[in-house]
Design an enzyme around this catalytic site. Structure first.
Site, PDB file in Angstrom:
ATOM      1  N   ASP A  21      -2.510  -3.903  -9.530  1.00 21.23           N
ATOM      2  CA  ASP A  21      -2.874  -2.693 -10.277  1.00 21.23           C
ATOM      3  C   ASP A  21      -1.712  -2.283 -11.174  1.00 21.23           C
ATOM      4  O   ASP A  21      -0.573  -2.193 -10.695  1.00 21.23           O
ATOM      5  CB  ASP A  21      -3.137  -1.515  -9.316  1.00 21.23           C
ATOM      6  N   GLY A  39      -2.928  -2.833  -4.882  1.00 18.07           N
ATOM      7  CA  GLY A  39      -3.139  -1.684  -5.743  1.00 18.07           C
ATOM      8  C   GLY A  39      -1.897  -0.836  -5.799  1.00 18.07           C
ATOM      9  O   GLY A  39      -0.934  -1.130  -6.510  1.00 18.07           O
ATOM     10  N   SER A  40      -1.885   0.227  -5.010  1.00 17.36           N
ATOM     11  CA  SER A  40      -0.770   1.172  -5.023  1.00 17.36           C
ATOM     12  C   SER A  40       0.488   0.564  -4.417  1.00 17.36           C
ATOM     13  O   SER A  40       1.588   1.065  -4.657  1.00 17.36           O
ATOM     14  CB  SER A  40      -1.179   2.417  -4.229  1.00 17.36           C
ATOM     15  N   GLY A  58      -5.436   2.797  -1.557  1.00 17.60           N
ATOM     16  CA  GLY A  58      -4.520   3.917  -1.716  1.00 17.60           C
ATOM     17  C   GLY A  58      -3.918   4.424  -0.419  1.00 17.60           C
ATOM     18  O   GLY A  58      -3.351   5.511  -0.386  1.00 17.60           O
ATOM     19  N   GLY A  90      -5.080  -1.530   0.864  1.00 16.47           N
ATOM     20  CA  GLY A  90      -4.134  -1.237   1.941  1.00 16.47           C
ATOM     21  C   GLY A  90      -3.038  -2.273   2.119  1.00 16.47           C
ATOM     22  O   GLY A  90      -2.212  -2.149   3.016  1.00 16.47           O
ATOM     23  N   LYS A 125     -11.699  -1.439 -14.270  1.00 17.60           N
ATOM     24  CA  LYS A 125     -12.697  -0.904 -13.351  1.00 17.60           C
ATOM     25  C   LYS A 125     -13.763  -0.068 -14.052  1.00 17.60           C
ATOM     26  O   LYS A 125     -13.448   0.764 -14.896  1.00 17.60           O
ATOM     27  CB  LYS A 125     -12.019  -0.010 -12.304  1.00 17.60           C
ATOM     28  N   ARG A 175     -12.505  -9.687   8.740  1.00 19.91           N
ATOM     29  CA  ARG A 175     -12.990 -10.228  10.018  1.00 19.91           C
ATOM     30  C   ARG A 175     -14.514 -10.123  10.101  1.00 19.91           C
ATOM     31  O   ARG A 175     -15.181 -11.029  10.610  1.00 19.91           O
ATOM     32  CB  ARG A 175     -12.386  -9.463  11.198  1.00 19.91           C
TER      33      ARG A 175
END
EC number: 4.3.3.6
Lengths: 303, 200
Positions: free
Chosen positions: A33, A244-245, A162, A223, A90, A174
């Site tokens: 990101d 991402g973050s 996030g 995450g 996005k 999983r």
């Protein structure tokens, strides 16, 4: 080229070989990101295989609240111009006009993303109407197959964006892998019932049962914050990683970006993962998913 | 009967599994290569499609690119597809994002990255390839954000296929390169050609 034929890459899907194929070229890589052209260049310099252009990373969307929409076309174009690697952007779930705009801006992939505020409570974008490829999030096999039937060329598990908490990414991967493994044990009659339970087309379910994998590339997202997170997802069977973050919300984005890229390639070598994890500085602050009330969890957006 | 050819696939990133499958189907023994020591004993190496910028950066700390060049000079055959073509080309026209990073080189051509444009310009077509008999069907070819061979700079480079006036499959001694993705179609004739080249 005089003849340009676009054939269906996978029976039962609306995706073309060139579009599912671009995702295959990204495998084993990290998609990052970025919110500015400068960040995009840092990502490319660190070895990212693609960047996701957006105005706010998920951690900021979460912190600031309010609606999250497609980014300003100026921002997206400036990032497209800044790098030589593929650029993704996005659109809101179901917002087919945002997708039309992104296609017009010549992005290389559209992410129909739960990180933005959904625009349609029942329908996702009909992705077969577009020439540009789409990646979509999924928390389980049925959701992944519905997106593929709608024309998605690539799937990413949703995780919980996030947060910097990998628990949901692990759970979703999983779940998808486990459900694929269970299909392989079923006979043809049972597959009809399975398709009904999964709310997915029978042809796709049969194909997944025979191949033991999705008909498109499967990345993980949501995450992932450390080199070890990325390597764990790869060892569990992810074909690549979205961060991402996790990179630009950390203390030293350049070093962390490089470390996560390297850990994704050498995912099965603890010596390499240990080496790249040294002295990386602060990881993103993070927020445990268990502290987030269910209505505020992004992964539950999409159907 | 000679032994089974040993072919490696550079596995830093990209379409690795697809090449492994195609090479196995073409009769080779296949293994992944991520470190210089893993090049030992290989008859050939495939450099797959992916992002050349990412691969060049991942290869740099272990100096994998010069190691491949050295093994190639000692006789190992090399097959580069798409990003692999960029990494084997002697010159890259728009090399900004690759500046400062070693490549394999050795193929006397000038290539331009992403020369067709972004993903909307990616396409499929069928090719006549001179290593494939005319009586056989044409080779399906998938071009994804593909590079273009703009110029051939050495007399040893043979053009095996062209599309729209540009070479798209070239061979120079034990080096084979394609600007598209033969690993994506299930048609393994180019891989068969490479396995024979590597074994010979």
């Amino acid at each position: 080229m005089t003849t340009t034929t676009q054939s269906n890459g996978t029976p039962g899907t609306g995706a073309t070989t060139v579009n599912t194929g671009l995702a295959q070229m990204l495998k084993g890589g990290v998609i990052m990101d970025v919110v500015t052209p400068e960040q995009a260049r840092i990502a490319e310099e660190a070895g990212a295989v693609a960047v996701m252009a957006l105005e706010r990373v998920p951690a900021d969307i979460r912190a600031q609240g309010g609606l999250a929409r497609m980014s300003d076309p100026d921002l997206i174009s400036s990032i497209v111009d800044a790098v030589s690697i593929p650029v993704m952007a996005k659109a809101r779930i179901g917002h087919f006009v945002e997708a039309q705009v992104l296609e017009h801006l010549k992005v290389d992939y559209i992410d129909e993303s739960e990180v933005l505020s959904p625009a349609d409570e029942a329908h996702h974008i009909d992705k077969t109407k577009f020439k540009v490829p789409f990646v979509c999030g999924a928390t389980n096999l049925g959701e992944a197959l519905r997106r593929i039937a709608e024309g998605a060329s690539m799937i990413r598990s949703k995780g919980e964006a996030g947060t910097g908490d990998v628990i949901e990414a692990v759970r979703h991967l999983r779940t998808i892998k486990g459900e694929i493994a269970r299909l392989a044990a079923l006979d043809e009659v049972e597959l009809y019932a399975a398709a009904k339970e999964l709310r997915a087309p029978y042809e796709l379910v049969k194909q997944v049962a025979a191949a033991g994998r999705l008909p498109v590339v499967l990345f993980v997202a949501g995450g992932i914050a450390t080199p070890a997170d990325a390597a764990m997802m790869m060892q569990m069977g992810a074909e690549g990683v979205f961060v991402g973050s996790g990179i630009f919300k950390s203390g030293d984005p350049e070093a962390r970006a490089k470390a996560i890229v390297k850990a994704t390639t050498y995912y099965d070598d603890p010596a390499v993962i240990a080496e790249v994890s040294r002295g990386l500085g602060e990881a993103m602050v993070g927020k445990s998913v268990s502290e987030i009330a269910a209505p505020h969890r992004l992964a539950e957006r999409g159907w | 009967m000679s032994r089974t050819p040993q072919i490696g696939v550079l596995a830093l990133q990209g379409a690795v599994a697809e090449h492994e499958q195609a090479l196995s189907a073409a009769g080779a023994q296949v293994r992944k290569v991520r470190r210089p020591a893993e090049l030992e004993g290989l008859d050939g190496l495939v450099v797959p499609g992916g992002e050349s910028t990412a691969m060049a950066r991942l290869a740099a700390p272990v100096r994998l690119m010069p190691a491949i060049r050295q093994r190639h000079e000692e006789g190992m055959a090399v097959f580069g597809t798409c990003a692999g073509l960029i990494l084997t080309a002697d010159a890259v026209a728009d090399a900004e994002a690759l500046t400062g990073f070693e490549r394999i080189g050795g193929l006397d051509v000038v290539v331009r990255r992403n020369a067709y444009g972004n993903q909307l310009a990616s396409f499929e077509t069928e090719l006549e390839v001179s290593s494939i008999p005319e009586s056989e069907r044409r080779l399906p070819a998938v071009f994804i954000r593909a590079p273009i061979i703009e110029e051939i700079t050495g007399s040893e480079v043979e053009v095996l296929a062209e599309a729209a006036g540009h070479p798209v499959v070239v061979r120079q001694g034990r080096l084979l390169a394609a600007s598209f993705h033969p690993e994506l179609t299930g048609d393994h004739r180019l891989h068969e050609h490479f396995v024979q080249l590597a074994a010979g």
